[in-house]
Design a protein around this motif. Sequence first.
Motif, mmCIF file in Angstrom:
data_model
loop_
_atom_site.group_PDB
_atom_site.id
_atom_site.type_symbol
_atom_site.label_atom_id
_atom_site.label_comp_id
_atom_site.label_asym_id
_atom_site.label_seq_id
_atom_site.Cartn_x
_atom_site.Cartn_y
_atom_site.Cartn_z
ATOM 1 N N ILE A 78 86.813 -47.016 -1.069
ATOM 2 C CA ILE A 78 85.987 -45.884 -0.633
ATOM 3 C C ILE A 78 84.566 -46.361 -0.305
ATOM 4 N N LEU A 79 84.089 -47.281 -1.118
ATOM 5 C CA LEU A 79 82.759 -47.850 -0.880
ATOM 6 C C LEU A 79 82.706 -48.532 0.499
ATOM 7 N N ALA A 80 83.768 -49.223 0.852
ATOM 8 C CA ALA A 80 83.829 -49.885 2.167
ATOM 9 C C ALA A 80 83.787 -48.848 3.286
ATOM 10 N N ARG A 81 84.467 -47.719 3.024
ATOM 11 C CA ARG A 81 84.499 -46.653 4.031
ATOM 12 C C ARG A 81 83.131 -45.968 4.130
ATOM 13 N N GLU A 82 82.522 -45.703 2.976
ATOM 14 C CA GLU A 82 81.250 -44.967 2.971
ATOM 15 C C GLU A 82 80.056 -45.844 3.353
ATOM 16 N N CYS A 83 80.099 -47.095 2.972
ATOM 17 C CA CYS A 83 78.940 -47.973 3.141
ATOM 18 C C CYS A 83 79.364 -49.303 3.745
ATOM 19 N N PRO A 84 79.751 -49.301 5.002
ATOM 20 C CA PRO A 84 80.202 -50.549 5.623
ATOM 21 C C PRO A 84 79.063 -51.562 5.756
ATOM 22 N N ALA A 85 79.413 -52.805 5.903
ATOM 23 C CA ALA A 85 78.399 -53.845 6.126
ATOM 24 C C ALA A 85 78.964 -54.843 7.126
ATOM 25 N N ASP A 86 78.109 -55.325 7.987
ATOM 26 C CA ASP A 86 78.504 -56.342 8.941
ATOM 27 C C ASP A 86 78.364 -57.674 8.223
ATOM 28 N N ALA A 87 79.476 -58.267 7.790
ATOM 29 C CA ALA A 87 79.339 -59.456 6.954
ATOM 30 C C ALA A 87 80.550 -60.367 7.094
ATOM 31 N N ASP A 88 80.417 -61.604 6.536
ATOM 32 C CA ASP A 88 81.488 -62.596 6.652
ATOM 33 C C ASP A 88 82.383 -62.656 5.425
ATOM 34 N N ILE A 89 81.781 -62.469 4.265
ATOM 35 C CA ILE A 89 82.581 -62.555 3.032
ATOM 36 C C ILE A 89 82.152 -61.501 2.005
ATOM 37 N N VAL A 90 83.129 -61.144 1.143
ATOM 38 C CA VAL A 90 82.855 -60.251 0.011
ATOM 39 C C VAL A 90 82.896 -61.100 -1.253
ATOM 40 N N ILE A 91 81.802 -61.063 -2.017
ATOM 41 C CA ILE A 91 81.756 -61.820 -3.275
ATOM 42 C C ILE A 91 81.594 -60.844 -4.440
ATOM 43 N N PRO A 92 82.478 -60.964 -5.454
ATOM 44 C CA PRO A 92 82.327 -60.090 -6.624
ATOM 45 C C PRO A 92 81.313 -60.646 -7.609
ATOM 46 N N VAL A 93 80.674 -59.768 -8.359
ATOM 47 C CA VAL A 93 79.914 -60.223 -9.525
ATOM 48 C C VAL A 93 80.915 -60.276 -10.681
ATOM 49 N N PRO A 94 81.225 -61.493 -11.148
ATOM 50 C CA PRO A 94 82.238 -61.584 -12.206
ATOM 51 C C PRO A 94 81.659 -61.141 -13.544
ATOM 52 N N ASP A 95 82.479 -60.634 -14.508
ATOM 53 C CA ASP A 95 83.886 -60.328 -14.296
ATOM 54 C C ASP A 95 84.071 -58.874 -13.844
ATOM 55 N N SER A 96 83.095 -58.048 -14.219
ATOM 56 C CA SER A 96 83.355 -56.612 -14.137
ATOM 57 C C SER A 96 83.374 -56.057 -12.720
ATOM 58 N N GLY A 97 82.852 -56.818 -11.736
ATOM 59 C CA GLY A 97 82.837 -56.295 -10.367
ATOM 60 C C GLY A 97 84.047 -56.717 -9.533
ATOM 61 N N ARG A 98 84.961 -57.477 -10.138
ATOM 62 C CA ARG A 98 86.054 -58.064 -9.354
ATOM 63 C C ARG A 98 86.955 -57.045 -8.681
ATOM 64 N N GLN A 125 76.849 -70.773 1.941
ATOM 65 C CA GLN A 125 75.909 -71.299 2.923
ATOM 66 C C GLN A 125 76.106 -70.691 4.325
ATOM 67 N N ASP A 126 75.014 -70.179 4.867
ATOM 68 C CA ASP A 126 75.004 -69.603 6.220
ATOM 69 C C ASP A 126 75.900 -68.381 6.390
ATOM 70 N N LYS A 127 76.291 -67.775 5.271
ATOM 71 C CA LYS A 127 77.185 -66.623 5.365
ATOM 72 C C LYS A 127 76.412 -65.322 5.161
ATOM 73 N N ARG A 128 76.936 -64.272 5.815
ATOM 74 C CA ARG A 128 76.452 -62.916 5.517
ATOM 75 C C ARG A 128 77.372 -62.364 4.420
ATOM 76 N N VAL A 129 76.749 -62.121 3.272
ATOM 77 C CA VAL A 129 77.536 -61.822 2.065
ATOM 78 C C VAL A 129 77.444 -60.338 1.696
ATOM 79 N N VAL A 130 78.611 -59.722 1.370
ATOM 80 C CA VAL A 130 78.596 -58.430 0.683
ATOM 81 C C VAL A 130 78.787 -58.747 -0.790
ATOM 82 N N LEU A 131 77.817 -58.384 -1.594
ATOM 83 C CA LEU A 131 77.871 -58.670 -3.021
ATOM 84 C C LEU A 131 78.233 -57.367 -3.744
#
Length: 473
Positions: free
Chosen positions: A283-303, A355-361
């Motif tokens: 739902i977050l992806a649908r509501e708040c999209p981002a133009d980015a290359d990778i999705v990185i979780p904050v471990p552990d609780s954001g995985r 490196q050189d990536k647009r990151v969704v954290l």
Amino acid sequence: MDILPLELENIAGQKVSDKCGVVALLEDSGVEYRLIQSLRILQHRGQESAGICIYNGKNLKVYKGMGLVREVFSQIKIDQTGDRGIGHIRYSTAGSSVIDNAQPIFSRVGKYEIAMGHNGEIVNAEEIRNELESKGYSFNTTSDTEVILRLLAINLARGEDIIDAMKLTFSKIRGAYSLVIMINERVFGVRDPNAIRPLAIGKTKKGFGIASENVVFEQLGGKIIRDFYPGEIIELTENGYKSYRFGNESPAHCMFEYVYFARPDSTIDGRNVFEVRKKIGEILARECPADADIVIPVPDSGRSHALGYSIGSGIPFVEGLIKNRYVDRTFIMPTQNKREDELDIKLNPIKEVVQDKRVVLVDDSIVRGNTMRKIVKLLRDAGAKEVHVRVGSPPIKYPCYLGIDMKTKEQFVAKEGKSLDELAKEFGANSVAYVSIDGLVEAIGFEKNNLCLGCLIGKYPIPITNLNANNFT
Ligand code: 5GP
Ligand code: MG
């Protein structure tokens, strides 16, 4: 009224009522080892202290200590065995880390020995304590669990039947409580009329049990029977269990159990926690999209939320942050400097990934903002081109009075009136966005009014008295 004789162990301490974990077992042979294993399964619900109470055929005996379950019980020798008992683990809050706060707490009144473990928080504890004090009772602590225990003891000492004494006790207290109780050889679980904190009954390989999360039953070779109904007392018996109802308000389950607190492999009130978190991410992806290359979780609780965001957005999920699993939990450290020092060595980015990536954290929640501030900087230092912060819960803006350790408004980074741009600036991110309240509610799958959203909207399912609110520091 006569002052009833009551022996209560000295549990002098400060206000103690937090996120915790509880368990009760009644099996066909000694339960002490499996009680300890159950607490280890629930270890995420509390790391400050651990304790069990065993019925040895004659008396109740409590064993408890400070630290992780494994540490506590490697130091304590359990010199009794019994086919039934209860256990508790306590979550720490800054500054209240003392053995006196450890549970189960124990009391003796007349022919009764009583032990109790509590997860939650009582909002009218102060009022009840004052009322009882004015009648001549004295208290050892400011603990709300002592208030419940004391009320129950008074009702039992008046000669009430055990179930009636419990019903009478719970008709007086307001708040969040999932309890395990032993009264001599009898074993009970209790869930408050709003069913705020989780509690379930289940089968184990060798008998029956009650636990904060159903993972306990699964890992003890059994399975969940069902969650407690709102306002229910369940007594474990040799053949199963008996149920008694004392209230039937509409449920107000804590949303934060789904967002952060419970294990992803637990299913609470019919909703699997991992599935809820993944859905939040989608739902977050649908509501708040981002133009980015990778999705990185904050471990552990954001995985799980990050995985959902990746599925929802089609942006690849990459573990770009490595967590040192031996570093203590930073959230509960007493000072800001200490928290930041620990965060320094807790997480490290993989440079080659970012490196050189647009990151969704993606993280599950932001409270003070320490974690986010730090990680965004780490990713930038590691060469990330852009960092877009996405959060798996709406902004936390109001204190929790019902069992989560978020007590003062001042600590929240997302204060009333602060814009997302201001937050982005504060975190050093390119953008910040949170899932909406409706999005969160949709992901959990209950009606909005069947959830407690107090920390998001400042309205609570139970009236919070000033007396109580002033109690927090
Ligand atoms: P912050 O650093 O913003 O104060 O806290 C947010 C981080 O701590 C998030 O990564 C979240 O997973 C975690 N967190 C949120 N609430 C709690 C809590 O009550 N206890 C602990 N230990 N961590 C929490
Ligand atoms: Mg976290």
